[in-house]
Design a protein around this motif. Structure first.
Motif, short mmCIF file in Angstrom:
data_model
loop_
_atom_site.label_atom_id
_atom_site.label_comp_id
_atom_site.label_asym_id
_atom_site.label_seq_id
_atom_site.Cartn_x
_atom_site.Cartn_y
_atom_site.Cartn_z
N TYR A 50 -4.30 -20.28 -4.02
CA TYR A 50 -5.55 -20.45 -3.30
C TYR A 50 -5.81 -21.90 -2.90
CZ TYR A 50 -6.06 -15.76 -5.08
OH TYR A 50 -5.83 -14.45 -5.38
N LYS A 51 -4.91 -22.80 -3.27
CA LYS A 51 -5.05 -24.18 -2.82
C LYS A 51 -4.59 -24.36 -1.38
CE LYS A 51 -5.03 -26.42 -7.31
NZ LYS A 51 -4.51 -27.54 -8.13
N HIS A 52 -3.79 -23.41 -0.88
CA HIS A 52 -3.33 -23.49 0.51
C HIS A 52 -3.63 -22.23 1.32
CE1 HIS A 52 0.12 -20.88 -0.46
NE2 HIS A 52 0.33 -21.64 -1.52
N SER A 53 -4.02 -21.15 0.65
CA SER A 53 -4.21 -19.88 1.34
C SER A 53 -5.45 -19.17 0.81
CB SER A 53 -2.96 -19.01 1.15
OG SER A 53 -1.83 -19.64 1.73
N SER A 54 -5.73 -17.99 1.35
CA SER A 54 -6.96 -17.30 0.98
C SER A 54 -6.75 -15.80 0.88
CB SER A 54 -8.07 -17.60 2.01
OG SER A 54 -7.64 -17.27 3.32
N ALA A 55 -7.71 -15.14 0.26
CA ALA A 55 -7.62 -13.69 0.05
C ALA A 55 -9.02 -13.10 -0.02
CB ALA A 55 -6.87 -13.39 -1.25
N GLN A 56 -9.07 -11.79 0.23
CA GLN A 56 -10.31 -11.05 0.02
C GLN A 56 -9.95 -9.68 -0.54
OE1 GLN A 56 -13.81 -11.86 0.40
NE2 GLN A 56 -13.69 -10.04 -0.90
N LEU A 57 -10.57 -9.35 -1.67
CA LEU A 57 -10.36 -8.05 -2.30
C LEU A 57 -11.49 -7.11 -1.89
CD1 LEU A 57 -9.55 -9.32 -5.92
CD2 LEU A 57 -7.98 -9.03 -3.99
N PHE A 58 -11.16 -5.81 -1.79
CA PHE A 58 -12.15 -4.80 -1.42
C PHE A 58 -12.04 -3.60 -2.37
CE2 PHE A 58 -11.06 -7.00 2.52
CZ PHE A 58 -12.31 -7.29 3.07
N LEU A 59 -13.18 -3.01 -2.66
CA LEU A 59 -13.25 -1.76 -3.41
C LEU A 59 -13.87 -0.68 -2.53
CD1 LEU A 59 -14.53 -3.06 -6.87
CD2 LEU A 59 -12.34 -1.91 -6.47
N ALA A 60 -13.33 0.53 -2.65
CA ALA A 60 -13.88 1.68 -1.92
C ALA A 60 -14.65 2.56 -2.90
CB ALA A 60 -12.75 2.48 -1.27
N TYR A 61 -15.87 2.92 -2.49
CA TYR A 61 -16.72 3.77 -3.32
C TYR A 61 -17.05 5.06 -2.56
CZ TYR A 61 -17.80 -0.21 -6.41
OH TYR A 61 -17.72 -1.26 -7.29
N GLU A 62 -17.15 6.13 -3.32
CA GLU A 62 -17.71 7.38 -2.80
C GLU A 62 -18.60 7.97 -3.88
OE1 GLU A 62 -16.43 11.18 -0.12
OE2 GLU A 62 -15.03 10.59 -1.69
N GLU A 63 -19.86 8.17 -3.53
CA GLU A 63 -20.86 8.66 -4.49
C GLU A 63 -20.89 7.79 -5.75
OE1 GLU A 63 -20.14 12.79 -5.15
OE2 GLU A 63 -20.61 13.35 -3.08
N HIS A 64 -20.91 6.47 -5.53
CA HIS A 64 -21.03 5.47 -6.58
C HIS A 64 -19.82 5.41 -7.53
CE1 HIS A 64 -25.15 5.12 -5.23
NE2 HIS A 64 -25.33 6.41 -5.44
N ASN A 96 -5.92 10.48 -3.19
CA ASN A 96 -5.19 11.11 -2.10
C ASN A 96 -6.17 11.63 -1.05
OD1 ASN A 96 -3.20 12.19 -0.52
ND2 ASN A 96 -2.62 13.82 -1.95
N ASP A 97 -6.71 10.69 -0.29
CA ASP A 97 -7.72 10.99 0.72
C ASP A 97 -7.52 10.01 1.87
OD1 ASP A 97 -10.05 11.21 2.29
OD2 ASP A 97 -11.26 11.80 0.56
N GLN A 98 -7.14 10.52 3.04
CA GLN A 98 -6.85 9.65 4.16
C GLN A 98 -8.08 8.85 4.59
OE1 GLN A 98 -3.54 9.53 5.49
NE2 GLN A 98 -4.36 7.60 6.28
N ARG A 99 -9.28 9.42 4.40
CA ARG A 99 -10.50 8.71 4.77
C ARG A 99 -10.64 7.41 3.98
NH1 ARG A 99 -15.23 11.31 3.11
NH2 ARG A 99 -13.95 11.93 1.33
N VAL A 100 -10.32 7.49 2.68
CA VAL A 100 -10.42 6.32 1.82
C VAL A 100 -9.39 5.27 2.23
CG1 VAL A 100 -10.20 5.47 -0.55
CG2 VAL A 100 -11.31 7.69 -0.11
N ALA A 101 -8.14 5.72 2.43
CA ALA A 101 -7.09 4.78 2.82
C ALA A 101 -7.42 4.12 4.16
CB ALA A 101 -5.75 5.51 2.92
N ASP A 102 -7.89 4.90 5.12
CA ASP A 102 -8.22 4.34 6.43
C ASP A 102 -9.32 3.30 6.34
OD1 ASP A 102 -6.35 6.05 7.46
OD2 ASP A 102 -7.76 7.37 8.49
N ALA A 103 -10.33 3.58 5.52
CA ALA A 103 -11.44 2.63 5.38
C ALA A 103 -10.97 1.33 4.73
CB ALA A 103 -12.56 3.27 4.55
#
Length: 373
Positions: A50-64, A96-103
């Motif tokens: 992270y001294k030369h590059s960057s990142a962003q992590l994401f979490l997917a939620y469905e019904e909390h 195993n849900d394409q909607r989640v993967a796509d998001a």
């Protein structure tokens, strides 16, 4: 409805790391990563990436409830070295849900576009110097140390979003008993020839580890410079990796080739600590995991040859075969029953042929995908 949340807090990062433990619950081949190691890798305040590059992590939620995760990476050094504008995705896990993967992919790609990217490649967990690739063949056995594992349905989730194959990465299984005689005999003949050229093989000296690592770093950054997706490690990155490896490295399986006291090639084999980690619940060393790790190391029966590099001017001399042969010979002497050579680019014909010549069997394949964005 799928909700994508960027990871911004320490608690969210812990949930990001822990999600696979729930997703793979009951899978006999799943090996939990050590929480401490993953937390350091993903912490911008701790890891030198992270001294030369960057990142962003994401979490997917469905019904909390968390149903997926992904990391988006913008590796400045990689792009400058390879003269590209690529972003990477990694740490991809999903129900195993394409909607989640796509998001998840949409979120990662939007972030990468914001950095100026025109292509996304993955799975790459930060860089090719870390864990990368999607398992596409060889689901019958657990992964070895520092290699990925995933459900078979991931291939469809990724392909359905529009990703295409970039390259396959190979893993070879070598039972020590089947490989030892031939490889050791070949090694002994080749070593005699190398000795006449002034090239000597020796074990790594852990008592002088700092200097040894510095010499190996130079060879590493030169020997891999034409490999697909390679990016040289910075001094701080190499020191970070070396520090971690020192805790598990066994000098009997780390061989150096020298000429005139300069390293011209090396091979690093590490004990397959996944034999132990598979039994450490949720990757926590405390309160009991630390004892499983400490007392289990002597019982490990497999290893991974994770790095082998020879400077270009010294290739095709038989150094590679000698490095493999030395490791296999020592493995047989000390009760190691099998080894994995990984990963190898599918078009690295010379190295793949060398492994096949000592009875290496292609038993797992991983894939990197790419998509124009």
């Amino acid at each position: 409805m799928i909700e994508i949340i960027p990871v911004e807090t320490k608690k969210q990062r812990a949930e990001f790391i822990d999600f696979p433990h729930d997703l793979y619950k009951g899978d006999p081949n799943y090996v939990p990563e050590l929480f401490m190691g993953q937390d350091d890798l993903l912490n911008p305040d701790k890891h030198p990436f992270y001294k030369h590059s960057s990142a962003q992590l994401f979490l997917a939620y469905e019904e909390h409830k968390i149903v997926g995760r992904i990391g988006a990476f913008w590796n400045v050094n990689h792009n400058e070295f390879n003269q590209v504008n690529e972003g990477q995705f990694g740490f991809f896990d999903s129900v195993n849900d394409q909607r989640v993967a796509d998001a998840l992919f949409d979120a990662a790609i939007t972030w990468i576009k914001g950095k100026g990217g025109d292509t996304v490649v993955g799975p790459i967990n930060q860089s090719t110097n870390e864990t990368c690739g999607l398992l596409i063949e060889g689901f019958e056995m657990p992964p070895v140390a520092m290699m990925p594992y995933n459900y078979p349905y991931y291939t469809a989730l990724i392909a359905n979003f529009g990703f295409a194959k970039k390259v396959d990465l190979r893993a070879y299984d070598i039972p020590t008993a089947q490989a030892s005689l031939r490889s050791v005999q070949l090694m002994e003949r080749l070593e005699e020839r190398l000795n006449r050229s002034g090239i000597r093989l020796r074990l790594i000296n852990l008592k002088d580890f700092k200097n040894e690592a510095e010499k190996i770093k130079s060879v590493y950054n030169k020997a891999w410079d034409k490999n697909l997706g390679f990016v040289p490690m910075t001094d701080e990155e190499f020191a970070y990796v070396a520090k971690d490896l020192k805790m598990i490295v066994d000098p009997r399986f780390c061989i150096i080739a020298e000429k005139d006291n300069e390293i011209v090639g090396f091979a690093v084999g590490i004990p397959n600590i996944n034999e132990i980690l598979i039994n450490i619940k949720r990757g926590r060393l405390l309160p009991t995991g630390i004892f499983k790790l400490l007392f289990g190391k002597k019982k490990i029966k497999s290893l991974r040859v994770m790095m082998l590099g020879v400077l270009e001017d010294y290739r095709k001399m038989g150094i590679e075969a000698c490095l493999y042969g030395r490791i296999i010979k020592n493995a047989g002497l000390y009760g190691i029953e099998r080894g994995e050579c990984s990963w190898m680019l599918e078009h690295n014909y010379m190295m793949n042929h060398a492994i096949e010549q000592i009875n290496g069997r292609l038993y797992k394949q991983y894939r990197l995908y790419e998509k124009a964005i």
